[in-house]
Design a protein around this motif. Structure first.
Motif, mmCIF file in Angstrom:
data_model
loop_
_atom_site.group_PDB
_atom_site.id
_atom_site.type_symbol
_atom_site.label_atom_id
_atom_site.label_comp_id
_atom_site.label_asym_id
_atom_site.label_seq_id
_atom_site.Cartn_x
_atom_site.Cartn_y
_atom_site.Cartn_z
ATOM 1 N N SER A 165 6.195 -24.004 -32.700
ATOM 2 C CA SER A 165 4.762 -23.876 -32.067
ATOM 3 C C SER A 165 4.864 -22.607 -31.023
ATOM 4 O O SER A 165 3.773 -21.881 -31.008
ATOM 5 C CB SER A 165 4.737 -25.216 -31.179
ATOM 6 N N ASN A 166 6.085 -22.193 -30.608
ATOM 7 C CA ASN A 166 5.835 -21.046 -29.678
ATOM 8 C C ASN A 166 5.529 -19.822 -30.879
ATOM 9 O O ASN A 166 4.839 -18.934 -30.296
ATOM 10 C CB ASN A 166 7.147 -20.517 -29.146
ATOM 11 N N TYR A 167 6.153 -19.709 -31.756
ATOM 12 C CA TYR A 167 5.812 -18.634 -32.764
ATOM 13 C C TYR A 167 4.281 -18.633 -33.346
ATOM 14 O O TYR A 167 3.696 -17.743 -33.226
ATOM 15 C CB TYR A 167 6.489 -18.920 -34.137
ATOM 16 N N ALA A 168 3.755 -19.822 -33.415
ATOM 17 C CA ALA A 168 2.218 -19.940 -33.841
ATOM 18 C C ALA A 168 1.459 -19.414 -32.670
ATOM 19 O O ALA A 168 0.484 -18.970 -33.027
ATOM 20 C CB ALA A 168 1.861 -21.501 -34.308
ATOM 21 N N VAL A 169 1.564 -19.773 -31.515
ATOM 22 C CA VAL A 169 0.843 -19.286 -30.300
ATOM 23 C C VAL A 169 0.933 -18.068 -30.287
ATOM 24 O O VAL A 169 0.019 -17.235 -30.022
ATOM 25 C CB VAL A 169 1.303 -20.120 -29.017
ATOM 26 N N SER A 170 2.347 -17.486 -30.343
ATOM 27 C CA SER A 170 2.350 -15.833 -30.254
ATOM 28 C C SER A 170 1.549 -15.147 -31.157
ATOM 29 O O SER A 170 0.988 -14.209 -31.150
ATOM 30 C CB SER A 170 3.839 -15.498 -30.283
ATOM 31 N N TYR A 171 1.615 -15.691 -32.396
ATOM 32 C CA TYR A 171 0.903 -15.140 -33.690
ATOM 33 C C TYR A 171 -0.441 -15.334 -33.380
ATOM 34 O O TYR A 171 -1.200 -14.070 -33.806
ATOM 35 C CB TYR A 171 1.190 -16.103 -34.936
ATOM 36 N N LEU A 172 -1.091 -16.375 -32.959
ATOM 37 C CA LEU A 172 -2.427 -16.296 -32.778
ATOM 38 C C LEU A 172 -3.174 -15.497 -31.641
ATOM 39 O O LEU A 172 -4.040 -14.805 -31.789
ATOM 40 C CB LEU A 172 -3.109 -17.940 -32.404
ATOM 41 N N GLU A 173 -2.267 -15.245 -30.519
ATOM 42 C CA GLU A 173 -2.486 -14.449 -29.352
ATOM 43 C C GLU A 173 -2.542 -13.203 -29.809
ATOM 44 O O GLU A 173 -3.239 -12.469 -29.435
ATOM 45 C CB GLU A 173 -1.693 -14.797 -28.281
ATOM 46 N N LYS A 174 -1.701 -12.589 -30.635
ATOM 47 C CA LYS A 174 -1.496 -11.278 -31.090
ATOM 48 C C LYS A 174 -2.806 -10.888 -32.055
ATOM 49 O O LYS A 174 -2.988 -9.782 -32.390
ATOM 50 C CB LYS A 174 -0.064 -11.060 -31.936
ATOM 51 N N ASN A 175 -3.317 -12.161 -32.631
ATOM 52 C CA ASN A 175 -4.545 -11.793 -33.356
ATOM 53 C C ASN A 175 -5.821 -11.921 -32.845
ATOM 54 O O ASN A 175 -6.746 -12.281 -33.563
ATOM 55 C CB ASN A 175 -4.278 -12.627 -34.946
ATOM 56 N N GLY A 176 -5.806 -12.167 -31.292
ATOM 57 C CA GLY A 176 -6.834 -11.958 -30.645
ATOM 58 C C GLY A 176 -7.561 -13.449 -30.540
ATOM 59 O O GLY A 176 -8.645 -13.658 -29.821
ATOM 60 N N ILE A 177 -6.636 -14.573 -30.963
ATOM 61 C CA ILE A 177 -7.204 -15.740 -30.512
ATOM 62 C C ILE A 177 -6.563 -16.440 -28.911
ATOM 63 O O ILE A 177 -5.322 -16.402 -28.760
ATOM 64 C CB ILE A 177 -6.710 -16.642 -31.489
ATOM 65 N N LYS A 178 -7.379 -17.016 -28.112
ATOM 66 C CA LYS A 178 -7.095 -17.330 -26.931
ATOM 67 C C LYS A 178 -6.875 -18.711 -27.022
ATOM 68 O O LYS A 178 -7.748 -19.510 -27.279
ATOM 69 C CB LYS A 178 -7.842 -16.747 -25.778
ATOM 70 N N LEU A 179 -5.738 -19.390 -26.479
ATOM 71 C CA LEU A 179 -5.656 -20.778 -26.418
ATOM 72 C C LEU A 179 -5.560 -21.157 -25.140
ATOM 73 O O LEU A 179 -5.308 -20.733 -24.135
ATOM 74 C CB LEU A 179 -4.227 -21.301 -27.185
ATOM 75 N N LEU A 180 -6.440 -22.401 -24.969
ATOM 76 C CA LEU A 180 -6.653 -22.955 -23.714
ATOM 77 C C LEU A 180 -6.059 -24.606 -23.650
ATOM 78 O O LEU A 180 -6.739 -25.377 -24.186
ATOM 79 C CB LEU A 180 -7.967 -23.151 -23.127
ATOM 80 N N THR A 181 -4.760 -24.631 -23.288
ATOM 81 C CA THR A 181 -4.249 -25.857 -23.498
ATOM 82 C C THR A 181 -4.400 -26.789 -22.071
ATOM 83 O O THR A 181 -4.689 -25.803 -20.960
ATOM 84 C CB THR A 181 -2.660 -25.864 -23.587
ATOM 85 N N GLY A 182 -4.482 -27.933 -22.162
ATOM 86 C CA GLY A 182 -4.869 -28.651 -20.791
ATOM 87 C C GLY A 182 -6.383 -28.561 -20.413
ATOM 88 O O GLY A 182 -6.482 -29.306 -19.537
#
Length: 189
Positions: free
Chosen positions: A1-18
């Motif tokens: 999951s850390n890899y997926a989050v990092s990959y998405l963020e590097k590709n301009g996707i901001k995740l808002l958890t919680g």
């Protein structure tokens, strides 16, 4: 999951958890943070993904349910109506020793289908039903056309290798459900 989050963020996707969605407006999502403060994110395209729950008819039927999913026995039938079997997204089975139902996946539904077919045939023949025991073949997720994450057994994969595993899993599903002709037509074979 850390890899997926990092990959998405590097590709301009901001995740808002919680974050808890308060409402969807025309061109915006309004959410509340952990301190219950409201925030607005404007967007021309909004994609909202949430956990799977069953349909309201389940809740309204009077059957024991959890998030609109019928709670089944270890035989995938109902305690009060053993002649009624439920599988797929509208059913829930909690394995022994667990507190949560199994995840709603195509892999699970396919396994449940075979188990229910066996148990219905056994019930009609008057023979013993077999408890359903789920053994996951693994988990895969796409992070784009040729990128992903996967776990098969204790082994973890990422990138192009995980994407290949995802394509192979899809091809296997086409083969299991529709045979070779469907796999060749719909899959990546």
């Amino acid at each position: 999951s850390n890899y997926a989050v990092s990959y998405l963020e590097k590709n301009g996707i901001k995740l808002l958890t919680g974050a808890k969605i308060a409402k969807i407006e025309d061109g915006a999502v309004v959410y509340k943070d952990a301190e219950d403060a409201e925030h607005k994110v404007e967007a021309s395209t909004i994609v909202w993904t949430v956990g799977v729950s069953g349909v309201d008819v389940i809740k309204d039927s009077g059957m024991e349910a959890r998030r609109n999913r019928v709670m089944t026995t270890e035989f995938l039938n109902l305690e009060d109506h053993p002649e009624a079997y439920f599988i797929g997204d509208d059913s829930a089975i909690i394995p022994a020793g667990s507190e949560r139902p199994l995840p709603t996946t195509g892999q699970l539904a396919t396994a449940e289908g075979g188990a229910v077919a066996f148990n219905i045939a056994s019930a009609l023949a008057g023979t013993e039903l077999k408890p359903f025991v789920y053994k996951s073949a693994g988990t895969v997720a796409s992070l784009g056309q040729n990128h992903g994450i996967a776990q098969v057994g204790s082994r973890k994969f990422k990138g192009v290798t995980a994407s290949l595993i995802k394509h192979l899993a899809a091809d296997r599903s086409f083969m299991e459900m529709g045979g070779l002709k469907t796999a060749l037509k719909k899959g990546s074979l």
